[in-house]
Design an enzyme around this catalytic site. Structure first.
Site, PDB file in Angstrom:
ATOM      1  N   LYS A  40     -14.403  39.565 -10.075  1.00  0.00           N
ATOM      2  CA  LYS A  40     -13.032  39.693  -9.542  1.00  0.00           C
ATOM      3  C   LYS A  40     -13.041  39.313  -8.060  1.00  0.00           C
ATOM      4  O   LYS A  40     -14.115  39.224  -7.445  1.00  0.00           O
ATOM      5  CB  LYS A  40     -12.545  41.127  -9.730  1.00  0.00           C
ATOM      6  CG  LYS A  40     -13.315  42.160  -8.924  1.00  0.00           C
ATOM      7  CD  LYS A  40     -12.993  43.580  -9.377  1.00  0.00           C
ATOM      8  CE  LYS A  40     -13.799  44.590  -8.561  1.00  0.00           C
ATOM      9  NZ  LYS A  40     -13.748  45.940  -9.140  1.00  0.00           N
ATOM     10  N   TYR A 273      -7.093  36.802  24.277  1.00  0.00           N
ATOM     11  CA  TYR A 273      -5.819  37.524  24.223  1.00  0.00           C
ATOM     12  C   TYR A 273      -5.957  38.952  24.728  1.00  0.00           C
ATOM     13  O   TYR A 273      -6.963  39.619  24.455  1.00  0.00           O
ATOM     14  CB  TYR A 273      -5.348  37.631  22.770  1.00  0.00           C
ATOM     15  CG  TYR A 273      -4.780  36.364  22.171  1.00  0.00           C
ATOM     16  CD1 TYR A 273      -3.831  35.604  22.846  1.00  0.00           C
ATOM     17  CD2 TYR A 273      -5.186  35.953  20.907  1.00  0.00           C
ATOM     18  CE1 TYR A 273      -3.302  34.462  22.264  1.00  0.00           C
ATOM     19  CE2 TYR A 273      -4.660  34.815  20.313  1.00  0.00           C
ATOM     20  CZ  TYR A 273      -3.716  34.073  21.011  1.00  0.00           C
ATOM     21  OH  TYR A 273      -3.196  32.952  20.440  1.00  0.00           O
TER      22      TYR A 273
END
Ligand SMILES: *Cc1c(COP(=O)(O)O)cnc(C)c1O
Length: 390
Positions: A40, A273
């Site tokens: 999965k 940032y």
């Protein structure tokens, strides 16, 4: 030409490590217990088609969460047992018959529709009844089980092929008392089913941590996820397992990128940032072309390091969407397009998914499962050479 020269970031999958891990778990299984590999979430971020093709000769079945994933496993060429472990949209029900899936059933309405589908197609759809034993996630409640068994007893388009459950507290603890309680409830339900004369049943409860720490959980099938990829579910599992064996897992995945810019930044200047990093020294800054959109968690900002030329380089400032900044001051010979290891090992140095998980305050499952599917995957052998037939 090595395909890796075309990319600025890619994932390498060690085919030999995958084989080693699967063989290791096979060695823990009684001869009658089958091995299902859970693929999965794009094979835990590793890359579903590559993993299915490499693992196919060593497993008895694959398990997926969604119908789309099931389609991808079939497209990769797997024709054997394929178990859908998650729910499915009713509109797409026919896909179950088209792909010849075994399905997990948690409640009765899906079952009635599957019965209709099976009859319409002249097929018998194999269903695995997942029962509630204490996780309170997916699973049929005890009081609904007799009704479900009645349904199977009279059905023609579906049959009860398996009985399963999933543990709530097996990874995060060295105390297995809750899991043992679940195991006891599961056994009682399995006996109830056997008494109804339904079967033969494939009983399955075990995930990686259960296989490693609770051999009585194995029954007829192991649903092996993270361990196949060479990762330990948790420190607690490692501790519980080490007590009785010297089992070694080998990480399958490495994630690499390249230095795309190098520059000097004066002491006292800010980087990135939010001005979260102020250079305390004349800094050799390296710019990497990957960020949180690729799966390099923003929580790695200012805490992680990467490997360049076999040496550690700290991540500085904030991890951006597509860019990460590193301090290469101590790697004086670093050059543009140098290979950078984000996850993996070189010489004596290693950065495992577990390490990134600790830095980002999450679990190794999340670190690998969120690696973007758009990164190229390449199968390699133990020496890192592209694998023949990859
Ligand atoms: C994901 C999953 C597994 C595999 O768990 P691991 O801890 O990765 O081995 C097994 N069973 C079910 C139902 C799952 O959802």
């Amino acid at each position: 030409m090595d395909p890796r020269t075309r990319w600025l970031s890619w994932i390498e999958l060690d085919r030999d490590a995958l084989a080693h891990n699967l063989d290791t778990f096979r060695g823990l299984l009684p001869s009658t217990t089958r091995l299902l590999q859970v693929v999965k979430a794009n094979a835990y971020g590793h890359g579903l088609p590559e993993v299915v093709r490499a693992a196919a000769p060593r497993v008895d079945a694959f398990g997926v969460h969604t119908l789309d994933e099931a389609g991808a496993v079939r497209a990769a060429g797997w024709t054997g047992m394929l178990l859908l472990m998650g729910p499915f949209p009713r509109q797409a029900l026919a896909t179950i018959a088209d792909l010849d899936l075994e399905v997990t059933i948690f409640e009765s309405t899906a079952l009635a529709e599957l019965e209709t589908l099976g009859q319409a197609r002249g097929k018998v759809i194999s269903c695995h009844l997942k029962v509630e034993t204490g996780t309170h996630r997916q699973g049929a409640d005890r009081e609904d089980i007799p009704g479900l068994l009645d349904f199977f007893a009279h059905a023609r388009g579906v049959r009860l092929a398996g009985l399963s459950t999933h543990y709530a507290n097996i990874e995060d603890t060295t105390d297995h008392s809750f899991a043992l309680g679940q195991l006891e409830r599961f056994r009682a339900i399995a006996e109830l089913v056997a008494a109804r004369g339904l079967g033969p049943l494939t009983r399955h409860t075990a995930c990686t941590a259960a296989a490693l720490t609770l051999p009585e959980s194995l029954f007829d099938l192991l649903r092996l996820g993270i361990g196949a990829y060479g990762l330990w579910p948790s420190r607690e599992t490692l501790a519980s397992t080490r007590a009785r064996s010297t089992l070694e897992l080998m990480p399958v995945l490495s994630w690499k990128t390249r230095v795309t810019q190098l520059k000097w930044v004066e002491s006292g200047e800010y980087v990135g940032y939010g001005l979260t990093h102020r250079c305390g020294h004349h800094t050799r800054l390296g710019v990497l072309p990957i960020g949180y959109s690729d799966g390099y968690d923003r929580g790695l900002s200012a805490v992680a390091h990467v490997l360049v030329r076999g040496r550690r380089a700290p991540v500085i400032g904030r991890v951006c969407m597509n860019v990460t900044l590193i301090d290469l001051t101590d790697v004086v010979d670093a050059a543009i397009e140098d290979e950078v290891i984000l996850i993996g090992r070189v010489l004596e140095e290693a950065i495992g998914a577990d390490r990134l998980a600790a830095w980002a305050q999450t679990i190794p499952y999340e670190i690998v499962a969120r690696l973007t599917s758009s990164l190229p995957r390449i199968l390699v052998d133990r020496n890192g050479s592209p694998s023949v037939g990859a």
